[in-house]
Design a protein around this motif. Sequence first.
Motif, PDB file in Angstrom:
ATOM      1  N   ALA A   1      16.599  95.720  29.143  1.00  0.00           N
ATOM      2  CA  ALA A   1      17.209  95.354  30.426  1.00  0.00           C
ATOM      3  C   ALA A   1      16.617  94.052  30.966  1.00  0.00           C
ATOM      4  CB  ALA A   1      17.044  96.486  31.435  1.00  0.00           C
ATOM      5  N   PHE A   2      15.299  93.902  30.875  1.00  0.00           N
ATOM      6  CA  PHE A   2      14.677  92.654  31.333  1.00  0.00           C
ATOM      7  C   PHE A   2      15.149  91.459  30.508  1.00  0.00           C
ATOM      8  CE2 PHE A   2      11.225  95.060  33.593  1.00  0.00           C
ATOM      9  CZ  PHE A   2      11.371  94.437  34.823  1.00  0.00           C
ATOM     10  N   GLY A   3      15.255  91.628  29.191  1.00  0.00           N
ATOM     11  CA  GLY A   3      15.731  90.535  28.342  1.00  0.00           C
ATOM     12  C   GLY A   3      17.139  90.119  28.705  1.00  0.00           C
ATOM     13  N   LEU A   4      18.013  91.091  28.920  1.00  0.00           N
ATOM     14  CA  LEU A   4      19.390  90.790  29.314  1.00  0.00           C
ATOM     15  C   LEU A   4      19.432  90.146  30.694  1.00  0.00           C
ATOM     16  CD1 LEU A   4      21.141  94.015  27.985  1.00  0.00           C
ATOM     17  CD2 LEU A   4      21.356  91.709  27.042  1.00  0.00           C
ATOM     18  N   ALA A   5      18.616  90.640  31.614  1.00  0.00           N
ATOM     19  CA  ALA A   5      18.578  90.064  32.966  1.00  0.00           C
ATOM     20  C   ALA A   5      18.112  88.608  32.923  1.00  0.00           C
ATOM     21  CB  ALA A   5      17.668  90.896  33.866  1.00  0.00           C
ATOM     22  N   ARG A   6      17.131  88.312  32.076  1.00  0.00           N
ATOM     23  CA  ARG A   6      16.667  86.914  31.952  1.00  0.00           C
ATOM     24  C   ARG A   6      17.790  86.008  31.453  1.00  0.00           C
ATOM     25  NH1 ARG A   6      11.921  89.620  30.075  1.00  0.00           N
ATOM     26  NH2 ARG A   6      12.534  89.265  27.899  1.00  0.00           N
ATOM     27  N   ILE A   7      18.594  86.501  30.530  1.00  0.00           N
ATOM     28  CA  ILE A   7      19.731  85.712  30.036  1.00  0.00           C
ATOM     29  C   ILE A   7      20.730  85.454  31.160  1.00  0.00           C
ATOM     30  CG2 ILE A   7      21.799  85.856  28.566  1.00  0.00           C
ATOM     31  CD1 ILE A   7      19.935  87.041  26.377  1.00  0.00           C
ATOM     32  N   VAL A   8      21.057  86.504  31.909  1.00  0.00           N
ATOM     33  CA  VAL A   8      21.996  86.358  33.034  1.00  0.00           C
ATOM     34  C   VAL A   8      21.481  85.310  34.017  1.00  0.00           C
ATOM     35  CG1 VAL A   8      22.960  87.554  35.054  1.00  0.00           C
ATOM     36  CG2 VAL A   8      22.934  88.701  32.820  1.00  0.00           C
TER      37      VAL A   8
ATOM     38  N   GLY B   1      22.537  81.133  35.472  1.00  0.00           N
ATOM     39  CA  GLY B   1      22.887  80.887  36.874  1.00  0.00           C
ATOM     40  C   GLY B   1      23.781  81.969  37.442  1.00  0.00           C
ATOM     41  N   ALA B   2      23.924  83.066  36.724  1.00  0.00           N
ATOM     42  CA  ALA B   2      24.690  84.221  37.195  1.00  0.00           C
ATOM     43  C   ALA B   2      23.715  85.197  37.845  1.00  0.00           C
ATOM     44  CB  ALA B   2      25.418  84.873  36.017  1.00  0.00           C
ATOM     45  N   SER B   3      24.246  86.287  38.387  1.00  0.00           N
ATOM     46  CA  SER B   3      23.366  87.283  38.998  1.00  0.00           C
ATOM     47  C   SER B   3      23.622  88.655  38.396  1.00  0.00           C
ATOM     48  CB  SER B   3      23.539  87.309  40.520  1.00  0.00           C
ATOM     49  OG  SER B   3      24.868  87.628  40.850  1.00  0.00           O
ATOM     50  N   VAL B   4      22.582  89.463  38.407  1.00  0.00           N
ATOM     51  CA  VAL B   4      22.664  90.827  37.886  1.00  0.00           C
ATOM     52  C   VAL B   4      23.247  91.715  38.982  1.00  0.00           C
ATOM     53  CG1 VAL B   4      21.359  92.793  36.999  1.00  0.00           C
ATOM     54  CG2 VAL B   4      20.720  90.456  36.324  1.00  0.00           C
ATOM     55  N   ALA B   5      24.432  92.273  38.729  1.00  0.00           N
ATOM     56  CA  ALA B   5      25.091  93.157  39.691  1.00  0.00           C
ATOM     57  C   ALA B   5      24.438  94.528  39.715  1.00  0.00           C
ATOM     58  CB  ALA B   5      26.575  93.292  39.343  1.00  0.00           C
ATOM     59  N   GLY B   6      23.732  94.868  38.653  1.00  0.00           N
ATOM     60  CA  GLY B   6      23.061  96.149  38.541  1.00  0.00           C
ATOM     61  C   GLY B   6      22.794  96.450  37.081  1.00  0.00           C
ATOM     62  N   ILE B   7      22.073  97.526  36.864  1.00  0.00           N
ATOM     63  CA  ILE B   7      21.746  97.960  35.508  1.00  0.00           C
ATOM     64  C   ILE B   7      22.165  99.411  35.374  1.00  0.00           C
ATOM     65  CG2 ILE B   7      19.892  98.339  33.831  1.00  0.00           C
ATOM     66  CD1 ILE B   7      18.388  96.002  35.264  1.00  0.00           C
ATOM     67  N   GLY B   8      23.121  99.672  34.480  1.00  0.00           N
ATOM     68  CA  GLY B   8      23.614 101.022  34.229  1.00  0.00           C
ATOM     69  C   GLY B   8      23.032 101.546  32.928  1.00  0.00           C
ATOM     70  N   ILE B   9      22.378 102.682  33.005  1.00  0.00           N
ATOM     71  CA  ILE B   9      21.704 103.278  31.847  1.00  0.00           C
ATOM     72  C   ILE B   9      22.352 104.630  31.551  1.00  0.00           C
ATOM     73  CG2 ILE B   9      19.511 104.191  30.982  1.00  0.00           C
ATOM     74  CD1 ILE B   9      19.530 101.099  31.357  1.00  0.00           C
ATOM     75  N   VAL B  10      22.656 104.874  30.289  1.00  0.00           N
ATOM     76  CA  VAL B  10      23.230 106.171  29.916  1.00  0.00           C
ATOM     77  C   VAL B  10      22.150 107.249  29.999  1.00  0.00           C
ATOM     78  CG1 VAL B  10      24.430 107.488  28.130  1.00  0.00           C
ATOM     79  CG2 VAL B  10      25.011 105.077  28.493  1.00  0.00           C
TER      80      VAL B  10
END
Length: 192
Positions: A133-140, A144-153
Amino acid sequence: MELLKQKVISEGIVLAKGVLKVDSFLNHQMDPFLMREIGREFKERFAEEGVTKVLTIESSGIAPGIMTALEFGVPLIFARKQKSLTLTEDIFVEKVYSFTKRETNEITVSKKFVAPGERVLIVDDFLANGEAAFGLARIVEQAGASVAGIGIVIEKSFQPGRKLLQEAGYRVESLVRVASLEDERVTFVEEE
């Protein structure tokens, strides 16, 4: 999410060292009806977030990610773990350690698929230490985009991922929260 919880109880297998095997419905063979319900649940939970894209990591995040994207009516992007001859330039690259596989992967996303100002919902199959999740958030955020949230199964609440992500300011929604895998038995976090 009761349907998912029942699948974990009936088909999940607890392996040594805090690993939950769910390959009969999520990580190898996939239950399409369950995936549809997962997508609907994430849509309901993040409906007010203005989601413009869904982002996950190959391969286990793709099924819940695509169903979530379908519910939102937006594209799904998946970060590649495998090197690709066609994805070598204009890419975001992050290193991510996998708790289950005990290895570090470089994940890549093409810069053309994440634009400044977008609201990206991150979806993943498991949350343990929060590395993916942190790796994906860093890419976002690099885009210059923003993380709308993190959904975990499935969240393994006995590991620090949720706490670390929330401390970093991210909203985390997990469909099932596992409190323990002790004695080869799955116990869930009591709902608050």
